[in-house]
Design a protein around this motif. Structure first.
Motif, PDB file in Angstrom:
ATOM      1  N   SER A 382      24.456 105.143   9.691  1.00  0.00           N
ATOM      2  CA  SER A 382      24.790 105.876   8.513  1.00  0.00           C
ATOM      3  C   SER A 382      24.869 107.369   8.862  1.00  0.00           C
ATOM      4  CB  SER A 382      23.777 105.848   7.097  1.00  0.00           C
ATOM      5  OG  SER A 382      22.583 106.071   7.485  1.00  0.00           O
ATOM      6  N   LEU A 383      25.304 108.313   7.938  1.00  0.00           N
ATOM      7  CA  LEU A 383      25.160 109.594   8.142  1.00  0.00           C
ATOM      8  C   LEU A 383      24.788 110.253   6.739  1.00  0.00           C
ATOM      9  CD1 LEU A 383      27.831 112.217   9.714  1.00  0.00           C
ATOM     10  CD2 LEU A 383      27.154 112.386   7.103  1.00  0.00           C
ATOM     11  N   ARG A 384      23.801 110.892   6.795  1.00  0.00           N
ATOM     12  CA  ARG A 384      23.308 111.419   5.380  1.00  0.00           C
ATOM     13  C   ARG A 384      22.890 112.857   5.754  1.00  0.00           C
ATOM     14  NH1 ARG A 384      25.149 107.734   3.472  1.00  0.00           N
ATOM     15  NH2 ARG A 384      24.228 106.080   2.196  1.00  0.00           N
ATOM     16  N   HIS A 385      23.038 113.774   4.833  1.00  0.00           N
ATOM     17  CA  HIS A 385      22.671 115.167   4.816  1.00  0.00           C
ATOM     18  C   HIS A 385      22.116 115.707   3.527  1.00  0.00           C
ATOM     19  CE1 HIS A 385      23.116 119.491   5.515  1.00  0.00           C
ATOM     20  NE2 HIS A 385      22.624 119.252   6.548  1.00  0.00           N
ATOM     21  N   ALA A 400      14.585 113.200   7.207  1.00  0.00           N
ATOM     22  CA  ALA A 400      14.503 113.279   5.637  1.00  0.00           C
ATOM     23  C   ALA A 400      15.674 114.718   5.568  1.00  0.00           C
ATOM     24  CB  ALA A 400      13.124 113.916   5.322  1.00  0.00           C
ATOM     25  N   ALA A 401      16.043 115.317   6.412  1.00  0.00           N
ATOM     26  CA  ALA A 401      17.169 116.244   5.929  1.00  0.00           C
ATOM     27  C   ALA A 401      18.554 115.786   6.472  1.00  0.00           C
ATOM     28  CB  ALA A 401      16.738 117.553   6.665  1.00  0.00           C
ATOM     29  N   HIS A 402      18.375 114.939   7.436  1.00  0.00           N
ATOM     30  CA  HIS A 402      19.863 114.706   7.976  1.00  0.00           C
ATOM     31  C   HIS A 402      19.633 113.332   9.153  1.00  0.00           C
ATOM     32  CE1 HIS A 402      18.004 116.760  11.443  1.00  0.00           C
ATOM     33  NE2 HIS A 402      17.715 117.603  10.671  1.00  0.00           N
ATOM     34  N   THR A 403      20.458 112.480   8.866  1.00  0.00           N
ATOM     35  CA  THR A 403      20.742 111.275   9.841  1.00  0.00           C
ATOM     36  C   THR A 403      22.032 111.317  10.235  1.00  0.00           C
ATOM     37  OG1 THR A 403      21.249 109.769   8.029  1.00  0.00           O
ATOM     38  CG2 THR A 403      18.849 109.889   8.443  1.00  0.00           C
ATOM     39  N   ILE A 404      22.091 110.898  11.776  1.00  0.00           N
ATOM     40  CA  ILE A 404      23.405 111.091  12.342  1.00  0.00           C
ATOM     41  C   ILE A 404      23.601 109.706  13.098  1.00  0.00           C
ATOM     42  CG2 ILE A 404      23.371 113.549  12.332  1.00  0.00           C
ATOM     43  CD1 ILE A 404      22.579 113.136  15.395  1.00  0.00           C
ATOM     44  N   HIS A 405      25.012 109.843  13.677  1.00  0.00           N
ATOM     45  CA  HIS A 405      25.126 108.633  14.456  1.00  0.00           C
ATOM     46  C   HIS A 405      24.664 109.004  15.663  1.00  0.00           C
ATOM     47  CE1 HIS A 405      27.944 105.859  16.755  1.00  0.00           C
ATOM     48  NE2 HIS A 405      28.364 105.341  15.554  1.00  0.00           N
ATOM     49  N   GLY A 411      19.381 112.728  17.489  1.00  0.00           N
ATOM     50  CA  GLY A 411      18.818 112.641  16.344  1.00  0.00           C
ATOM     51  C   GLY A 411      17.205 113.357  16.247  1.00  0.00           C
ATOM     52  N   VAL A 412      16.515 112.717  17.121  1.00  0.00           N
ATOM     53  CA  VAL A 412      15.058 113.349  17.253  1.00  0.00           C
ATOM     54  C   VAL A 412      15.204 114.717  17.875  1.00  0.00           C
ATOM     55  CG1 VAL A 412      14.722 112.818  19.622  1.00  0.00           C
ATOM     56  CG2 VAL A 412      12.830 112.729  18.102  1.00  0.00           C
ATOM     57  N   ASN A 413      16.334 115.352  18.572  1.00  0.00           N
ATOM     58  CA  ASN A 413      16.385 116.653  18.874  1.00  0.00           C
ATOM     59  C   ASN A 413      16.653 117.563  17.863  1.00  0.00           C
ATOM     60  OD1 ASN A 413      15.887 116.471  22.139  1.00  0.00           O
ATOM     61  ND2 ASN A 413      17.813 114.930  21.761  1.00  0.00           N
ATOM     62  N   LEU A 414      17.531 117.126  17.034  1.00  0.00           N
ATOM     63  CA  LEU A 414      17.638 118.113  15.653  1.00  0.00           C
ATOM     64  C   LEU A 414      16.543 117.963  14.931  1.00  0.00           C
ATOM     65  CD1 LEU A 414      21.170 116.511  14.421  1.00  0.00           C
ATOM     66  CD2 LEU A 414      20.709 118.724  15.969  1.00  0.00           C
ATOM     67  N   GLY A 415      15.581 116.832  14.798  1.00  0.00           N
ATOM     68  CA  GLY A 415      14.294 117.091  14.330  1.00  0.00           C
ATOM     69  C   GLY A 415      13.156 117.885  14.932  1.00  0.00           C
ATOM     70  N   PHE A 416      13.258 117.925  16.329  1.00  0.00           N
ATOM     71  CA  PHE A 416      12.365 118.784  17.028  1.00  0.00           C
ATOM     72  C   PHE A 416      12.941 120.198  16.601  1.00  0.00           C
ATOM     73  CE2 PHE A 416      11.434 115.500  20.393  1.00  0.00           C
ATOM     74  CZ  PHE A 416      10.299 114.895  19.434  1.00  0.00           C
ATOM     75  N   GLY A 417      14.107 120.601  16.649  1.00  0.00           N
ATOM     76  CA  GLY A 417      14.460 121.954  16.416  1.00  0.00           C
ATOM     77  C   GLY A 417      14.250 122.162  15.029  1.00  0.00           C
ATOM     78  N   ASP A 418      14.082 121.516  14.102  1.00  0.00           N
ATOM     79  CA  ASP A 418      13.952 121.755  13.006  1.00  0.00           C
ATOM     80  C   ASP A 418      12.320 122.274  12.691  1.00  0.00           C
ATOM     81  OD1 ASP A 418      16.335 120.999  11.806  1.00  0.00           O
ATOM     82  OD2 ASP A 418      15.431 119.227  11.038  1.00  0.00           O
ATOM     83  N   MET A 456      26.581 119.622  14.581  1.00  0.00           N
ATOM     84  CA  MET A 456      26.240 118.598  15.417  1.00  0.00           C
ATOM     85  C   MET A 456      26.947 117.395  14.894  1.00  0.00           C
ATOM     86  SD  MET A 456      25.409 117.281  18.144  1.00  0.00           S
ATOM     87  CE  MET A 456      24.366 118.327  19.392  1.00  0.00           C
ATOM     88  N   MET A 457      26.569 117.247  13.622  1.00  0.00           N
ATOM     89  CA  MET A 457      26.940 115.885  12.694  1.00  0.00           C
ATOM     90  C   MET A 457      28.293 115.847  12.835  1.00  0.00           C
ATOM     91  SD  MET A 457      24.355 116.280   9.759  1.00  0.00           S
ATOM     92  CE  MET A 457      24.541 114.687   8.912  1.00  0.00           C
TER      93      MET A 457
END
Length: 509
Positions: A382-385, A400-405, A411-418, A456-457
């Motif tokens: 799914s995609l959620r933002h 919790a803020a964004h899920t991507i394909h 995915g985890v890299n965006l989380g680490f960036g956050d 990125m999404m």
């Protein structure tokens, strides 16, 4: 008259008036890292204390939540903060033990050079390198039509590697070890968040015959979190790092935008006769398949397909599944890229640019899988933002803020960036003497991360939709664009840099 008044006042203060308080039962452990166990069935004397207060409460002790704690522990301005980590995983209390002889786990992450740099700075990456992992410096991407083909090499952008694949349990354990080996003041609550009250004013009353304590002024500027074991805490800042079904996001009232893909991902680990040192990805009619090196002779499979196909392939025999995997990475669904399709170099020769090293490398067939080394797991995609990442006292990071394909493993890299960005914003707020839960401060984090995450999404969603179309002329144009990215060196270098975690967008100037 004065004597009467004085005597009356004296008698009033001599009265013993019992006072009670609604507070948490807390058991402290004498260490910098505390573990507060859930209530058991055994009857014990009730020890009532003031509800504990923390600077930061991280709800979700997964990789992204732990990364935030590591980043906070590593900076002079934030290492004095008190942090509560709330997660129902009991293993966090005792520590996550990783043994080298353990079988590989199918849940892995591809960590970019930028994320590795963050984790090195925090002191966590050294723990990853003590366990199974695999750096890779080459990547081959192609499609089922035989038109689209590209090779990428870390040498094209003067890097040592394009990424590193590690099992999620290795990353998680490494982050936890980093926290436990520091003197950072963390308290683990093996529980779930049930309710949250923002900016609550608390009352502190104590049981009879116990020392009293006046309410802390800070409690009037904090959120109250109530947990599933009956305990409660206060926090100046609540961080939702609790995944795609975030309870923090729900309780704080954040709205989301998104959709479910009509696709599932099937993941597993396979074994080869020799080690794999390249990341492979092929776009198929129903979704991409990736073969990612994991270290030793193992590779990870991430295969996107329709829900019906995923259910069928999860239940077929190991022999049939391996046959399908090897076919999907070889001649299945269509031909290999041929010398004629690789002639896209001539199309772009008018640009007269120096080619990259990888542009001259021939197409290779990925190594064959000979054994299934883990169970097969299926996940819906799914995609959620979240429309907003921050409000007063509450902020969202990671899924919790964004899920991507998962097609690019970002995915985890965006989380680490956050997590990295938020830790810097908190440090900035402390340096300026600001309240770390103020919305104006937290919005700085949102303003930094939201454009990067949305971009990125959009790119990954565009790829997913582009390969959902199987139409001859469109396939040719898509393949030509794909190959153009292989031979137009400035564009290629930009793509590699962007995928490595740099902020420069993959566009050609």
């Amino acid at each position: 008259m004065n004597r009467v008044i004085k005597k009356t006042v004296s008698n009033v203060f001599a009265l013993k008036i019992p006072r009670k308080c609604f507070c948490s039962q807390v058991v402290k452990v004498d260490a910098s890292t505390n573990i507060l166990p859930s209530n058991g069935h055994e009857k014990k004397p009730i020890i009532s204390q003031i509800i504990p207060e923390y600077d930061v409460a991280i709800v979700g002790g997964g990789m992204v939540g732990m990364a935030l704690a590591c980043f906070l522990a590593s900076m002079p301005m934030t290492k004095q903060l008190s942090v509560a980590i709330i997660d129902s995983n009991p293993a966090l209390s005792s520590g996550l033990c990783i043994k080298k002889e353990d079988p590989p786990d199918p849940r892995v992450s591809t960590v970019t050079p930028a994320s590795i740099s963050f984790l090195q700075e925090a002191g966590a990456w050294k723990y990853v390198e003590q366990n199974r992992h695999a750096y890779f410096k080459k990547m081959q991407v192609w499609d089922y039509t035989g038109f689209g083909y590209a090779r990428y090499d870390a040498g094209d952008v003067n890097k040592d590697f394009l990424g590193c694949v590690a099992e999620n349990k290795v990353l998680h354990s490494s982050l936890l070890s980093c926290i436990k080996d520091s003197d950072f003041k963390t308290t683990f609550y093996p529980s779930r968040l049930t309710s949250m009250t923002l900016n609550t004013n608390s009352m502190s009353v104590v049981e009879e015959n116990t020392p009293s304590k006046e309410p802390s002024p800070a409690q009037g500027h904090a959120s109250k979190l109530e947990l599933s074991d009956g305990s409660s805490i206060y926090a100046k800042l609540v961080v939702g790092a609790d995944g795609g079904k975030s309870r923090v996001r729900e309780l704080a009232g954040f709205k989301t935008t998104g959709w479910n893909y009509s696709q599932n991902a099937i993941i597993c680990t396979v074994e080869h006769t020799s080690a794999n040192h390249c990341a492979w990805q092929r776009f198929l009619p129903n979704g991409p398949i990736a073969l990612l090196p994991m270290g030793e002779n193992f590779s990870n499979i991430v295969w996107t397909m329709s829900p019906t196909e995923s259910n069928d392939r999860k239940s077929i025999t190991e022999e049939m599944f391996l046959k399908d995997v090897n076919s999907a990475l070889d001649y299945g669904y269509g031909p290999h890229p041929t010398s004629s399709s690789l002639g896209a170099r001539d199309i772009f020769s008018w640009l007269k640019m120096d080619g990259t090293l990888s542009a001259n490398e021939p197409f290779e067939i990925p190594p064959k899988a000979i054994r299934l080394a883990s169970e097969r797991m299926v996940f819906p995609l799914s995609l959620r933002h979240a429309n907003s990442y921050a409000t007063k006292r509450v902020v969202l990071i990671g899924d919790a803020a964004h899920t991507i394909h998962p097609l690019a493993g970002q995915g985890v890299n965006l989380g680490f960036g956050d997590a990295y960005s938020l830790s810097r914003v908190i440090a900035e707020g402390i340096a300026l003497g600001s309240d770390i839960g103020e919305v104006n401060l937290l919005k700085k984090y949102e303003q930094e991360r939201k454009p990067a995450n949305v971009t990125m999404m959009a790119i990954l969603d565009g790829f997913q939709k582009a390969y959902s179309i199987d139409f001859g002329p469109f396939n040719f144009l898509r393949g030509a664009a794909f190959s153009g990215a292989n031979f137009v060196s400035p564009l290629k270098r930009s793509i590699i840099s962007y995928a490595s975690g740099e902020r420069k967008l993959p566009i050609f100037f």
